[in-house]
Design a protein around this motif. Structure first.
Motif, PDB file in Angstrom:
ATOM      1  N   LYS A 130       0.840  -1.196   0.000  1.00  9.94           N
ATOM      2  CA  LYS A 130       0.000   0.000   0.000  1.00  9.94           C
ATOM      3  C   LYS A 130       0.874   1.244   0.000  1.00  9.94           C
ATOM      4  N   ILE A 131       0.296   2.343  -0.422  1.00 11.52           N
ATOM      5  CA  ILE A 131       0.993   3.628  -0.360  1.00 11.52           C
ATOM      6  C   ILE A 131       0.775   4.179   1.044  1.00 11.52           C
ATOM      7  N   ALA A 132       1.787   4.029   1.900  1.00  9.92           N
ATOM      8  CA  ALA A 132       1.656   4.469   3.280  1.00  9.92           C
ATOM      9  C   ALA A 132       1.710   5.979   3.387  1.00  9.92           C
ATOM     10  N   ASN A 133       2.464   6.603   2.491  1.00  7.91           N
ATOM     11  CA  ASN A 133       2.588   8.058   2.524  1.00  7.91           C
ATOM     12  C   ASN A 133       3.133   8.528   1.182  1.00  7.91           C
ATOM     13  N   SER A 134       2.747   9.724   0.762  1.00  8.44           N
ATOM     14  CA  SER A 134       3.273  10.303  -0.472  1.00  8.44           C
ATOM     15  C   SER A 134       3.165  11.815  -0.361  1.00  8.44           C
ATOM     16  N   TYR A 135       4.236  12.500  -0.760  1.00  7.49           N
ATOM     17  CA  TYR A 135       4.252  13.951  -0.596  1.00  7.49           C
ATOM     18  C   TYR A 135       5.355  14.551  -1.463  1.00  7.49           C
ATOM     19  N   VAL A 136       5.305  15.888  -1.609  1.00  5.68           N
ATOM     20  CA  VAL A 136       6.344  16.636  -2.311  1.00  5.68           C
ATOM     21  C   VAL A 136       6.968  17.617  -1.328  1.00  5.68           C
ATOM     22  N   LEU A 137       8.311  17.610  -1.282  1.00  7.67           N
ATOM     23  CA  LEU A 137       9.046  18.528  -0.421  1.00  7.67           C
ATOM     24  C   LEU A 137       9.555  19.695  -1.243  1.00  7.67           C
ATOM     25  N   GLU A 138       9.451  20.903  -0.700  1.00  7.92           N
ATOM     26  CA  GLU A 138      10.008  22.056  -1.382  1.00  7.92           C
ATOM     27  C   GLU A 138      11.517  22.082  -1.203  1.00  7.92           C
ATOM     28  N   ALA A 139      12.209  22.744  -2.121  1.00 11.15           N
ATOM     29  CA  ALA A 139      13.657  22.864  -2.024  1.00 11.15           C
ATOM     30  C   ALA A 139      14.031  23.618  -0.745  1.00 11.15           C
ATOM     31  N   ALA A 140      15.064  23.131  -0.035  1.00  8.77           N
ATOM     32  CA  ALA A 140      15.489  23.774   1.215  1.00  8.77           C
ATOM     33  C   ALA A 140      16.886  23.295   1.584  1.00  8.77           C
ATOM     34  N   ASN A 141      17.659  24.176   2.220  1.00  6.50           N
ATOM     35  CA  ASN A 141      18.986  23.816   2.716  1.00  6.50           C
ATOM     36  C   ASN A 141      19.863  23.196   1.641  1.00  6.50           C
ATOM     37  N   ALA A 142      19.863  23.810   0.468  1.00  7.58           N
ATOM     38  CA  ALA A 142      20.682  23.366  -0.670  1.00  7.58           C
ATOM     39  C   ALA A 142      20.257  22.003  -1.213  1.00  7.58           C
ATOM     40  N   GLN A 143      19.097  21.523  -0.797  1.00  4.39           N
ATOM     41  CA  GLN A 143      18.564  20.265  -1.308  1.00  4.39           C
ATOM     42  C   GLN A 143      17.424  20.569  -2.297  1.00  4.39           C
ATOM     43  N   PRO A 144      17.305  19.777  -3.360  1.00  3.26           N
ATOM     44  CA  PRO A 144      16.275  20.054  -4.370  1.00  3.26           C
ATOM     45  C   PRO A 144      14.878  19.690  -3.886  1.00  3.26           C
ATOM     46  N   ALA A 145      13.880  20.146  -4.628  1.00  9.02           N
ATOM     47  CA  ALA A 145      12.506  19.678  -4.363  1.00  9.02           C
ATOM     48  C   ALA A 145      12.472  18.174  -4.598  1.00  9.02           C
ATOM     49  N   ARG A 146      11.605  17.480  -3.880  1.00  5.72           N
ATOM     50  CA  ARG A 146      11.573  16.024  -3.992  1.00  5.72           C
ATOM     51  C   ARG A 146      10.149  15.499  -3.934  1.00  5.72           C
ATOM     52  N   LEU A 147       9.890  14.498  -4.777  1.00  5.26           N
ATOM     53  CA  LEU A 147       8.656  13.728  -4.682  1.00  5.26           C
ATOM     54  C   LEU A 147       8.997  12.440  -3.958  1.00  5.26           C
ATOM     55  N   VAL A 148       8.273  12.146  -2.892  1.00  8.26           N
ATOM     56  CA  VAL A 148       8.568  10.986  -2.054  1.00  8.26           C
ATOM     57  C   VAL A 148       7.354  10.066  -2.010  1.00  8.26           C
ATOM     58  N   LEU A 149       7.620   8.790  -2.191  1.00  4.68           N
ATOM     59  CA  LEU A 149       6.566   7.772  -2.145  1.00  4.68           C
ATOM     60  C   LEU A 149       7.011   6.691  -1.165  1.00  4.68           C
ATOM     61  N   GLU A 150       6.203   6.419  -0.148  1.00  5.06           N
ATOM     62  CA  GLU A 150       6.546   5.412   0.847  1.00  5.06           C
ATOM     63  C   GLU A 150       5.576   4.239   0.739  1.00  5.06           C
ATOM     64  N   LEU A 151       6.120   3.065   0.497  1.00  8.41           N
ATOM     65  CA  LEU A 151       5.326   1.848   0.325  1.00  8.41           C
ATOM     66  C   LEU A 151       5.482   0.938   1.526  1.00  8.41           C
ATOM     67  N   GLU A 152       4.418   0.218   1.818  1.00  9.66           N
ATOM     68  CA  GLU A 152       4.420  -0.682   2.977  1.00  9.66           C
ATOM     69  C   GLU A 152       3.783  -2.007   2.600  1.00  9.66           C
ATOM     70  N   GLU A 153       4.408  -3.106   2.987  1.00 13.72           N
ATOM     71  CA  GLU A 153       3.908  -4.444   2.652  1.00 13.72           C
ATOM     72  C   GLU A 153       2.564  -4.698   3.336  1.00 13.72           C
ATOM     73  N   VAL A 154       1.617  -5.290   2.602  1.00 14.24           N
ATOM     74  CA  VAL A 154       0.319  -5.695   3.162  1.00 14.24           C
ATOM     75  C   VAL A 154      -0.040  -7.056   2.581  1.00 14.24           C
ATOM     76  N   ASP A 155      -1.063  -7.701   3.164  1.00 15.20           N
ATOM     77  CA  ASP A 155      -1.506  -8.966   2.587  1.00 15.20           C
ATOM     78  C   ASP A 155      -2.493  -8.697   1.455  1.00 15.20           C
ATOM     79  N   ARG A 156      -2.856  -9.748   0.745  1.00 19.43           N
ATOM     80  CA  ARG A 156      -3.714  -9.593  -0.428  1.00 19.43           C
ATOM     81  C   ARG A 156      -5.048  -8.957  -0.069  1.00 19.43           C
ATOM     82  N   ALA A 157      -5.643  -9.376   1.037  1.00 26.47           N
ATOM     83  CA  ALA A 157      -6.963  -8.860   1.415  1.00 26.47           C
ATOM     84  C   ALA A 157      -6.916  -7.356   1.660  1.00 26.47           C
ATOM     85  N   ALA A 158      -5.872  -6.899   2.362  1.00 30.23           N
ATOM     86  CA  ALA A 158      -5.745  -5.467   2.644  1.00 30.23           C
ATOM     87  C   ALA A 158      -5.464  -4.689   1.358  1.00 30.23           C
ATOM     88  N   PHE A 159      -4.703  -5.312   0.463  1.00 28.94           N
ATOM     89  CA  PHE A 159      -4.406  -4.643  -0.797  1.00 28.94           C
ATOM     90  C   PHE A 159      -5.674  -4.455  -1.616  1.00 28.94           C
TER      91      PHE A 159
END
Length: 431
Positions: A130-159
């Protein structure tokens, strides 16, 4: 004549009814909600400069570095397990090979243009997640903007529960439901202009495109090779002044298979030619030369069946999860039209082989047939031409050669000219 005219009227009605059948499918995906303004310079689009995976088989994170923030939508799909992220059109400047390897819950990922104004990233998963979390970070502290996708294992029924319609974000209409993006001017042609023109329409269909690279070898992608070939064939045909030539795609855009067929049917094309370049897995040996395929319910051999299966998965590669839409209607008029169309397709295939064999190397079995979805227009003669094998060194040298391309295009153009000239003359004498 009256009987035949009545049959054509009835056929048109049946086909229109078939085309109007609802195709609602909760697994169809949309492009990003906010599309950027049209631009002819790739550098004007947001730039994706790096992508990486982190984590393990329980939790996996994807990070995409960008030069500015973007909007996005992410959904999960089953059978096979995938995650699809739609974003506005990006200028992907990622290192070669990015996405070919996986980590944790991700086997591999691919990316590219899926329609003008919209790009897509597709993740092939090792199992349900499942997609546990997803977000976009703005550029900051000399780091670029970032798209982040966090996935988490689930069983078939939950999926399965996570992809239920009521748990999905509201999406725009599916890309496949929209008119083909590469030919907006001809998808709804002006009838008066068509009558004034009167020339037969030839649709050239360069396979793959955008997120779907097709086969690849030695740094060359099928989608680029066949686009160059298709453009050269278009230019050659247009010089004769005898035909209206339409490309299903004229740039690096993904076009769903059914939309490719719709282009030909909407324009009442006299001929549809799909251009591809195959690759044979190393374990299956070597093969070389051009092959011409026509539609059949049963493949002519195992290689033809393998190729048709691979080509028919193009929509799934780009993230669509569409069941094959029915192309046949239980009506004798449809059946008669399909039989007539297949007869013309086979006739053109034989003529094309005769022209090509004198100028380019042909496969040892140059005429084959299989159930290609892109050839299933019931009323448009259609062939799929594999112009060579990118997996064969000699063929690949030809495919990137302008001299070889010119000879192959000339022979193909002559076959098209001969076929349509004779067909138009026959049709004219029967009226």
């Amino acid at each position: 004549m009256a009987s035949r005219a009545n049959q054509r009227v009835l056929l048109g009605c049946v086909l229109l009814c078939a085309a109007a059948l609802p195709c609602a499918d909760s697994s169809r995906l949309s492009a990003a909600e906010n599309q950027p303004q049209p631009s002819v310079v790739a550098a004007n689009f947001p730039i994706a400069s790096a992508a990486r995976l982190a984590g393990d088989g329980k939790q996996t994170r994807f990070i995409l570095d960008l030069d500015q923030t973007v909007s996005f939508r992410a959904v999960t799909l089953a059978d096979p397990y995938r995650v699809v992220v739609d974003v506005p059109q990006l200028n992907f400047q990622l290192p070669s090979g990015t996405g070919a390897g996986g980590r944790g819950l991700v086997k591999a990922f691919r990316y590219g243009l899926v329609m003008p104004g919209g790009s897509r990233i597709v993740f092939d998963l090792t199992g349900p997640a499942k997609i546990a979390n997803s977000y976009v970070l703005e550029a900051a502290n000399a780091q670029p903007a970032r798209l982040v996708l966090e996935l988490e294992e689930v069983d078939r029924a939950a999926f399965v529960q996570s992809i239920a319609p009521e748990n999905r974000p509201e999406l725009r209409p599916a890309i496949a439901d929209a008119p083909p993006a590469t030919v907006p001017a001809v998808a709804t042609p002006d009838v008066g202009q068509q009558k004034a023109d009167g020339r037969p329409v030839v649709v050239i269909d360069p396979g793959h495109g955008g997120i779907d690279n097709g086969t690849q070898s030695s740094g060359e992608s099928e989608k680029n090779l066949v686009l160059a070939f298709g453009r050269a064939l278009r230019d050659r045909l247009e010089k004769t002044g005898k035909f209206r030539v339409v490309m299903t795609r004229d740039d690096d855009t993904f076009i769903p298979l059914n939309d490719r067929v719709k282009v030909a049917r909407t324009l009442k094309a006299a001929l549809f030619v799909s251009i591809h370049a195959d690759a044979l897995p190393r374990a299956e040996g070597d093969a070389q030369g051009a092959t011409i395929y026509t539609l059949s319910d049963k493949a002519s051999d195992a290689e033809a069946e393998r190729l048709a299966d691979a080509e028919n998965r193009a929509d799934a590669i780009a993230g669509f999860n569409l069941a094959e839409e029915p192309t046949d209607v239980a009506d004798i008029l449809i059946d008669l039209t399909q039989r007539e169309t297949r007869t013309f397709s086979n006739r053109f295939a034989r003529l094309l082989m005769g022209e090509m064999k004198s100028t380019v190397r042909m496969h040892k079995h140059p005429l084959k047939s299989a159930g290609f979805r892109v050839l299933k227009a019931p009323d448009v003669p259609s062939v799929l031409v594999e112009i060579g094998y990118v997996s064969n060194k000699g063929d690949l040298e030809h495919l990137v050669s302008e001299g070889w391309r010119s000879r192959a295009v000339t022979s193909m153009a002559e076959a098209i000219d001969g076929f349509l000239t004779k067909r138009m003359a026959t049709a004219g004498s029967s009226n």
